[in-house]
Enzyme design. Structure first.
Site, PDB file in Angstrom:
ATOM      1  CG  ASP A  41     -90.443 -56.410 -65.896  1.00  0.00           C
ATOM      2  OD1 ASP A  41     -90.930 -56.289 -64.752  1.00  0.00           O
ATOM      3  OD2 ASP A  41     -90.182 -55.446 -66.628  1.00  0.00           O
ATOM      4  CG  ASP A  42     -94.336 -56.806 -64.102  1.00  0.00           C
ATOM      5  OD1 ASP A  42     -93.412 -56.460 -63.350  1.00  0.00           O
ATOM      6  OD2 ASP A  42     -95.096 -56.001 -64.674  1.00  0.00           O
ATOM      7  CB  CYS A  81     -89.460 -52.205 -62.462  1.00  0.00           C
ATOM      8  SG  CYS A  81     -90.700 -53.140 -63.353  1.00  0.00           S
ATOM      9  NE  ARG A  85     -86.432 -54.496 -63.186  1.00  0.00           N
ATOM     10  CZ  ARG A  85     -86.407 -55.409 -64.166  1.00  0.00           C
ATOM     11  NH1 ARG A  85     -85.324 -55.569 -64.898  1.00  0.00           N
ATOM     12  NH2 ARG A  85     -87.472 -56.140 -64.417  1.00  0.00           N
ATOM     13  CE  LYS A 138     -88.091 -52.838 -66.457  1.00  0.00           C
ATOM     14  NZ  LYS A 138     -89.508 -53.087 -66.150  1.00  0.00           N
ATOM     15  CG  HIS A 140     -86.902 -49.465 -64.804  1.00  0.00           C
ATOM     16  ND1 HIS A 140     -88.184 -49.966 -64.667  1.00  0.00           N
ATOM     17  CD2 HIS A 140     -87.042 -48.104 -64.893  1.00  0.00           C
ATOM     18  CE1 HIS A 140     -89.046 -48.960 -64.665  1.00  0.00           C
ATOM     19  NE2 HIS A 140     -88.371 -47.818 -64.804  1.00  0.00           N
ATOM     20  CB  SER A 163     -91.293 -50.548 -68.137  1.00  0.00           C
ATOM     21  OG  SER A 163     -90.870 -50.782 -66.819  1.00  0.00           O
ATOM     22  CG  HIS A 249     -93.586 -54.743 -67.738  1.00  0.00           C
ATOM     23  ND1 HIS A 249     -94.362 -53.852 -68.439  1.00  0.00           N
ATOM     24  CD2 HIS A 249     -93.287 -54.142 -66.547  1.00  0.00           C
ATOM     25  CE1 HIS A 249     -94.520 -52.755 -67.700  1.00  0.00           C
ATOM     26  NE2 HIS A 249     -93.881 -52.901 -66.553  1.00  0.00           N
ATOM     27  CG  ASP A 301     -89.431 -57.026 -61.897  1.00  0.00           C
ATOM     28  OD1 ASP A 301     -90.329 -57.872 -62.139  1.00  0.00           O
ATOM     29  OD2 ASP A 301     -89.496 -55.848 -62.285  1.00  0.00           O
ATOM     30  CG  ASN A 302     -92.641 -56.417 -60.028  1.00  0.00           C
ATOM     31  OD1 ASN A 302     -91.871 -55.598 -60.518  1.00  0.00           O
ATOM     32  ND2 ASN A 302     -93.685 -56.871 -60.687  1.00  0.00           N
ATOM     33  CE  LYS A 322     -95.429 -53.514 -61.921  1.00  0.00           C
ATOM     34  NZ  LYS A 322     -95.082 -53.469 -63.335  1.00  0.00           N
TER      35      LYS A 322
HETATM   36 MG    MG Z   1     -91.493 -55.583 -62.857  1.00  0.00          MG
END
Ligand code: MG
Length: 476
Positions: A41-42, A81, A85, A138, A140, A163, A249, A301-302, A322
């Site tokens: 994540d991130d 996110c 996803r 996660k 989301h 998150s 994240h 994811d980003n 992001k």
């Molecule tokens: Mg993310």
């Protein structure tokens, strides 16, 4: 008699040849290999040492890249996110499922929407093909019961529904930040020295909340242990494991073993624990004799959350992070690993998380969903080094197209930083040659009117094929 004896001998010889042929067939060629997707994540493009980070150490990802294929132009379907996803799980731009919005960028704890039942997830597709499916981490894509992973194709799920910075406990956060002005919220102590009790985020199993405010220092470690348990206790079936780490994240947490280990500070500690986790999964696959029959994909994811400065990652040579449609927001670290099957190397061709559903369908023999898909089967590139079938990428911000990449070129119709009010509309669009200029610095629109024309045609064709659907993120 003689003839029939000769016939029996020939038959025996033929049987032997077939049997020898069968037993010498490498295990990697069995019809239904296992599939593991590790989604972080991130994490930024530049946050692996094999992508050039000067201080973060990622020996396990580096080894995975050396043994597998590292893709350098691999994109997610959105720079935040929830829509990212949705794209991964469905193989469709999130605008088709209503999982992106111009009103709310992601789902929140008070959201009423989620991934519509009509969507077929990668897990549902593989489950229908006989796979055991597990998710750890996660989600989301909706926290109400009907939207949870166990009602979207996963046999089991352990993790958090959104998150790790959601469900903030305002009283505790205010107390932690006493004396800090509201404008400096991002500099708050609750980010710099986070404590799990500042967030009431639920830790869940199936449809049950196990605990609120779980110890976030243990998330990476526990997710890893749960994933290893699933691999070890697998049934005789092939399996699909989706391990979606909550880290890196913000708020950033790591277990005791990773405190102050990285010269890159807290963010480095967190990435090095994620890297450890990758190593544990690969070691388990090797120990269980499954490595040569398992595809593992690692990506994010980003892009990095740049507004958090050193608590966010870096996008390396790419621009932005992001939340934006600059490449730093949507071009991700990406490694495919399947020893003995994937040709090791570095691939510059385009790929996307949208492609994982069609690719895993091709690997497993699963039936593709009926819906309009936006992904490509990447197997010819993974197995035989063929050029990627993907030529284009469409960069959405919410429900709007901000940019389109076609081959080496990327046109921006609009640009905006991830979280600033600096929207600019470009007519004619900005045009960058990403092969020459990955940092998107030098506009070459006046030199390539033909390319702009092709991109405009692509945009019209794509938009004509998108039907309006209910906005799932605006529902609350
Ligand atoms: Mg993310």
């Amino acid at each position: 008699m003689k003839l029939s004896k000769l016939f029996s001998i020939s038959l025996m010889a033929l049987t032997c040849v077939i049997l020898i042929g069968c037993t010498s067939m490498p295990s990697s060629k069995t019809s239904q290999p296992n599939i593991v997707v590790i989604f972080v994540d991130d994490m930024g493009y530049g946050d692996m040492s094999c992508n050039g980070h000067p201080t973060i150490k990622t020996p396990n990802l580096d080894r995975m890249a050396a043994e597998g294929q590292k893709w350098t132009s691999f994109y997610v379907a959105a720079s935040v996110c929830t829509p990212s996803r949705a794209g991964l799980m469905t193989g469709r731009y999130p605008v088709r499922s209503g999982m992106c919005s111009d009103k709310k960028r992601v789902l929140f704890p008070d959201s009423l929407g989620g991934l519509p039942a009509a969507e077929t997830t990668m897990a549902e597709m593989l489950k229908a093909r006989g796979y055991a499916t597990a998710m750890v981490g996660k989600w989301h894509l909706g926290h109400l019961p009907q939207f949870l992973p166990v009602n979207n194709g996963f046999d089991s799920w352990y993790g958090i529904p959104y998150s790790n910075d959601m469900d903030g406990d305002n009283v505790k956060i205010k107390a932690a930040n006493k004396g800090i002005s509201k404008n400096l919220w991002i500099e708050g102590k609750h980010w710099k020295e986070p404590r799990s009790e500042y967030w009431n985020v639920p830790l869940m199993e199936g449809e049950t909340i196990l605990q609120r405010s779980p110890n976030q220092e243990l998330l990476t470690k526990t997710y890893t242990e749960k994933s290893i348990d699933f691999i070890r206790t697998r049934k005789s079936k092939p399996f699909f494991l989706y391990l979606a780490h909550s880290m890196p994240h913000v708020p950033l947490f790591r277990s005791d073993a990773f405190k102050d280990v990285s010269t890159a500070g807290l963010y480095g500690d967190v990435i090095e624990e994620v890297d450890w986790s990758v190593g544990q999964i690969m070691r388990t696959l090797r120990d269980e004799g499954l490595a040569e029959n398992t595809l593992v994909v690692f990506t994010s994811d980003n892009g990095p959350w740049l507004r958090f400065k050193t608590l966010g990652g870096i996008a390396g040579p790419l621009r932005g992070g992001k939340g934006s449609t600059w490449d730093g927001g949507m071009r991700e670290p990406c490694i495919f690993w399947w020893p003995g099957t994937i040709q090791p190397g570095i691939v510059h061709g385009l790929g996307s998380t949208l492609d994982l559903l069609p690719t895993t369908a091709a690997i497993s023999g699963a039936t593709l969903p009926q819906a309009q898909l936006d992904g490509y089967n990447l197997l010819p590139s993974l197995l035989n080094g063929k050029p990627s079938p993907r030529r284009e990428m469409i960069y959405y911000r919410g429900q709007e197209i901000y940019a389109i990449r076609l081959g080496s070129f990327k046109a921006h119709f609009k640009t905006r930083s991830g979280y600033e009010n600096d929207l600019e509309t470009h007519n004619p669009p900005l045009l960058f040659n990403l092969d020459h200029d990955p940092g998107e610095n030098y506009n070459v629109a006046d030199k390539h009117p033909d390319v702009l024309k092709q991109i405009e045609q692509l945009r019209k064709k794509h938009e004509a094929g998108v039907k309006p659907v209910e906005d799932q993120l605006a529902k609350r």
